[in-house]
Design a protein around this motif. Structure first.
Motif, PDB file in Angstrom:
ATOM      1  N   PHE A  47      14.207   1.847 -94.475  1.00 21.90           N
ATOM      2  CA  PHE A  47      13.423   2.643 -95.426  1.00 21.90           C
ATOM      3  C   PHE A  47      13.565   1.966 -96.789  1.00 21.90           C
ATOM      4  N   GLU A  48      12.690   1.004 -97.037  1.00 21.89           N
ATOM      5  CA  GLU A  48      12.885   0.084 -98.162  1.00 21.89           C
ATOM      6  C   GLU A  48      12.756   0.755 -99.522  1.00 21.89           C
ATOM      7  N   GLU A  49      12.135   1.935 -99.610  1.00 19.33           N
ATOM      8  CA  GLU A  49      12.068   2.621-100.891  1.00 19.33           C
ATOM      9  C   GLU A  49      13.454   3.009-101.407  1.00 19.33           C
ATOM     10  N   SER A  86      17.054  -3.900-116.546  1.00 13.70           N
ATOM     11  CA  SER A  86      16.601  -4.741-115.437  1.00 13.70           C
ATOM     12  C   SER A  86      16.941  -4.078-114.112  1.00 13.70           C
ATOM     13  N   ARG A  87      16.128  -4.332-113.113  1.00 16.16           N
ATOM     14  CA  ARG A  87      16.350  -3.774-111.789  1.00 16.16           C
ATOM     15  C   ARG A  87      16.052  -4.825-110.740  1.00 16.16           C
ATOM     16  N   ASN A  88      16.687  -4.682-109.583  1.00 17.31           N
ATOM     17  CA  ASN A  88      16.485  -5.612-108.476  1.00 17.31           C
ATOM     18  C   ASN A  88      15.275  -5.196-107.659  1.00 17.31           C
ATOM     19  N   VAL A  89      14.462  -6.165-107.300  1.00 15.18           N
ATOM     20  CA  VAL A  89      13.270  -5.938-106.480  1.00 15.18           C
ATOM     21  C   VAL A  89      13.449  -6.670-105.161  1.00 15.18           C
ATOM     22  N   LEU A  90      13.273  -5.947-104.066  1.00 17.95           N
ATOM     23  CA  LEU A  90      13.483  -6.516-102.735  1.00 17.95           C
ATOM     24  C   LEU A  90      12.327  -7.436-102.361  1.00 17.95           C
ATOM     25  N   ASP A  91      12.667  -8.686-101.995  1.00 19.40           N
ATOM     26  CA  ASP A  91      11.670  -9.653-101.532  1.00 19.40           C
ATOM     27  C   ASP A  91      11.699  -9.839-100.020  1.00 19.40           C
ATOM     28  N   PHE A 112      22.720   4.496-100.055  1.00 24.90           N
ATOM     29  CA  PHE A 112      21.449   5.089-100.471  1.00 24.90           C
ATOM     30  C   PHE A 112      20.566   5.476 -99.295  1.00 24.90           C
ATOM     31  N   ASP A 113      21.115   5.525 -98.079  1.00 24.34           N
ATOM     32  CA  ASP A 113      20.376   5.945 -96.879  1.00 24.34           C
ATOM     33  C   ASP A 113      19.087   5.133 -96.718  1.00 24.34           C
ATOM     34  N   ALA A 114      19.249   3.819 -96.649  1.00 23.18           N
ATOM     35  CA  ALA A 114      18.095   2.944 -96.443  1.00 23.18           C
ATOM     36  C   ALA A 114      18.015   2.409 -95.019  1.00 23.18           C
ATOM     37  N   LEU A 115      19.079   2.565 -94.228  1.00 20.89           N
ATOM     38  CA  LEU A 115      19.109   2.068 -92.850  1.00 20.89           C
ATOM     39  C   LEU A 115      19.389   3.222 -91.901  1.00 20.89           C
ATOM     40  N   PHE A 116      18.677   3.215 -90.759  1.00 19.93           N
ATOM     41  CA  PHE A 116      18.802   4.305 -89.791  1.00 19.93           C
ATOM     42  C   PHE A 116      18.727   3.723 -88.376  1.00 19.93           C
ATOM     43  N   TRP A 117      19.324   4.454 -87.438  1.00 15.97           N
ATOM     44  CA  TRP A 117      19.227   4.090 -86.026  1.00 15.97           C
ATOM     45  C   TRP A 117      17.924   4.633 -85.447  1.00 15.97           C
ATOM     46  N   SER A 118      17.247   3.791 -84.699  1.00 17.88           N
ATOM     47  CA  SER A 118      16.045   4.200 -83.977  1.00 17.88           C
ATOM     48  C   SER A 118      16.284   4.022 -82.480  1.00 17.88           C
ATOM     49  N   PRO A 119      15.806   4.953 -81.648  1.00 15.76           N
ATOM     50  CA  PRO A 119      15.984   4.789 -80.196  1.00 15.76           C
ATOM     51  C   PRO A 119      15.049   3.754 -79.578  1.00 15.76           C
ATOM     52  N   ARG A 135      11.132  -7.210 -92.749  1.00 15.13           N
ATOM     53  CA  ARG A 135      11.151  -5.820 -93.218  1.00 15.13           C
ATOM     54  C   ARG A 135       9.907  -5.036 -92.800  1.00 15.13           C
ATOM     55  N   ASP A 136       8.784  -5.740 -92.565  1.00 14.10           N
ATOM     56  CA  ASP A 136       7.585  -5.020 -92.118  1.00 14.10           C
ATOM     57  C   ASP A 136       7.812  -4.402 -90.741  1.00 14.10           C
TER      58      ASP A 136
END
Length: 226
Positions: A47-49, A86-91, A112-119, A135-136
């Motif tokens: 969840f890249e946001e 300044s802020r980091n932008v994910l490439d 920050f809850d950006a990674l999750f398990w998917s079945p 990431r797409d």
């Protein structure tokens, strides 16, 4: 005591006879999809946001299979006279699943809850180099992540929900049109005026009744006593 010759063979044949009479439980995949538990560790969704490029997941990964690239951007000041930040932008955010051992450390350490398990598990490739998913593709797997279990009835409200509700209430209060000064004066004036009983005119309420004696005049029957 020495074992009886052929006892091991007899035990093996007994197990074979017992299993021959049972119903087969083999699932004919892919014609029949397996019934997996909702928290199966199939693949990792992004969840890249929520990603702030803190690099914790890449540093803590024991297999070094997470690749992250980013750049810095300058954010203008929010208020006049404020400081720029300044802020980091994910490439790039990629995971090489040919190296991943599905330990889940990256998901646990993400603050920050950006990674999750998917079945989801059907992502096999004919070339091992194609198992590095960008990431797409990780974002597509995010929509297969099951909803979290419900909280206990006596549990406290999560701080994320409380902050979101507070922000929504503040925005709703800003959208309400302010009360004008003239309208407020009219409301205050109407509240100060006393209510009159129905059926009585202004003259009836202002003038005293004629049959009530004045305070300076004596009442009838008190002149002789005086």
């Amino acid at each position: 005591m020495a074992p009886i010759p052929g006892s091991g063979l007899a035990k093996g044949l007994a197990v074979t006879l017992r299993t021959m009479t049972k119903k087969s439980v083999t699932a004919q995949y892919p014609d029949a999809q397996p019934d997996l538990p909702p928290r199966t560790r199939g693949v990792i969704g992004l969840f890249e946001e929520n990603c702030t490029v803190c690099m914790l997941c890449a540093r803590e990964c024991p297999d070094w299979c997470i690749y992250i690239d980013s750049h810095k951007e300058t954010v203008p000041a929010a208020t006049p006279g404020g400081r720029e930040r300044s802020r980091n932008v994910l490439d790039r955010f990629a995971i090489d699943f040919s190296l991943c051992m599905y330990c889940g450390i990256c998901i646990e350490v993400c603050p920050f809850d950006a990674l999750f398990w998917s079945p989801e598990f059907e992502y096999a490739e004919t070339d091992i180099r194609d198992l590095t998913h960008e990431r797409d593709k990780l974002r597509e797997w995010m929509w297969t992540v099951p909803a979290p279990p419900a909280l206990d009835p006596g549990a406290e409200e999560p701080k994320e929900l409380a902050a979101a509700r507070k922000t929504a209430d503040k925005l709703a209060a800003q959208q309400v049109p302010p009360v004008t000064e003239s309208h407020a004066d009219e409301q205050a004036r109407a509240a100060e005026q006393p209510t009159r009983p129905q059926g009585d005119s202004k003259q009836q309420t202002d003038q005293p009744k004629s049959d009530q004696p004045k305070p300076d005049q004596p009442k009838p029957g008190q002149e002789g006593s005086a």
